[in-house]
Design a protein around this motif. Structure first.
Motif: not given
Length: 204
Positions: A139-147
C-alpha cells in the motif's frame, strides 16, 4: 533484521520460520490505537519492521479518531495467519456536507500528537482486498484505508514500512474533535508473553 533482509525472507518463503525465531528472543509490545498489538522489531532511519497481532484475547486500545487512516510510509504487509481485509476509502473534500475532519498524527517516544487540520471530507468504501495466510500486499503512502479482521477472528502480519519524504500520517475523525495527545500503552510481561504464545501457537 533489517527491512531489506526481511523483504528477502518474504520472497524466499521464510516468513513463518523467521517470525518464530524472532519470538524466541526478547520482544516488547504496545497496544496500537488502530486496535492491534504491535511488536516493534527494527527501526532504522525511515525504515521499520514490526509484527502486528489482532486477538480478542488481549485488551485493545481505542482510537480517538477512527480506523480510517493513511501512512507517511509505503507499507508491505505479509499475512502470517488469519484473514486481513484492506478496505480502501474514497475520500472527497467537502464543506457544509462534511462528515469527518482530517487529523495529522505525529508519533514520538511518548505517544501520538493528534492535530485537526482545516480539511473536512466525506468518505465512501472503495475496493476491499481480502488476504489470507502467506499473502503479501503493498500500500503506497497517502492512501486512506482501514485494516479489518473479521469479528472474532485472529490474525498476525509482518509489517514493513519505508518512509516517503514529504508525506504525513493522517486519520479521519469527528468534525469537532480538538488537538490531543494519545499515549501508547505498553503490554506488561504477562500480556507480552501471551501475545508471543498466541502467534507461536498458530505458526507451529
Amino acid at each position: 533484521m533489517s527491512y531489506h533482509g526481511v523483504r528477502q525472507l518474504l520472497r524466499e518463503g521464510q516468513a513463518r520460520a523467521w517470525a518464530l525465531e524472532v519470538l524466541a528472543g526478547p520482544v516488547t509490545a504496545v497496544r496500537h490505537p488502530l486496535g492491534f498489538v504491535c511488536l516493534p522489531l527494527e527501526r532504522n532511519g525511515g525504515e521499520g519492521v514490526c509484527l502486528h497481532l489482532w486477538s480478542d484475547s488481549l485488551v485493545h486500545a481505542e482510537s480517538t479518531t477512527s480506523q480510517i487512516h493513511c501512512h507517511s510510509w509505503d507499507l508491505v504487509s505479509h499475512v502470517l495467519y488469519g484473514q486481513m481485509r484492506n478496505v480502501h476509502a474514497v475520500v472527497t473534500d467537502a464543506d457544509q456536507d462534511a462528515t469527518h475532519r482530517v487529523f495529522e498524527v505525529v508519533s514520538g517516544a511518548d505517544g501520538d500528537r493528534i492535530s485537526p487540520t482545516g480539511r473536512t471530507v466525506r468518505h465512501a468504501t472503495g475496493q476491499v482486498e481480502v488476504f489470507g495466510p502467506g499473502d503479501t500486499y503493498t500500500l503506497p503512502s497517502g492512501r486512506f484505508h482501514s485494516s479489518v479482521v473479521p469479528e472474532g477472528g485472529e490474525a498476525a502480519t509482518i509489517a514493513l514500512g519505508r518512509g516517503r519524504p514529504g508525506s504525513r500520517d493522517l486519520s479521519l475523525g469527528p468534525l469537532g474533535t480538538g488537538p490531543h495527545h494519545v499515549s501508547r500503552q505498553p503490554l506488561d510481561a504477562a500480556e507480552t508473553a501471551l501475545a508471543v504464545r498466541l502467534i507461536t501457537a498458530h505458526l507451529t
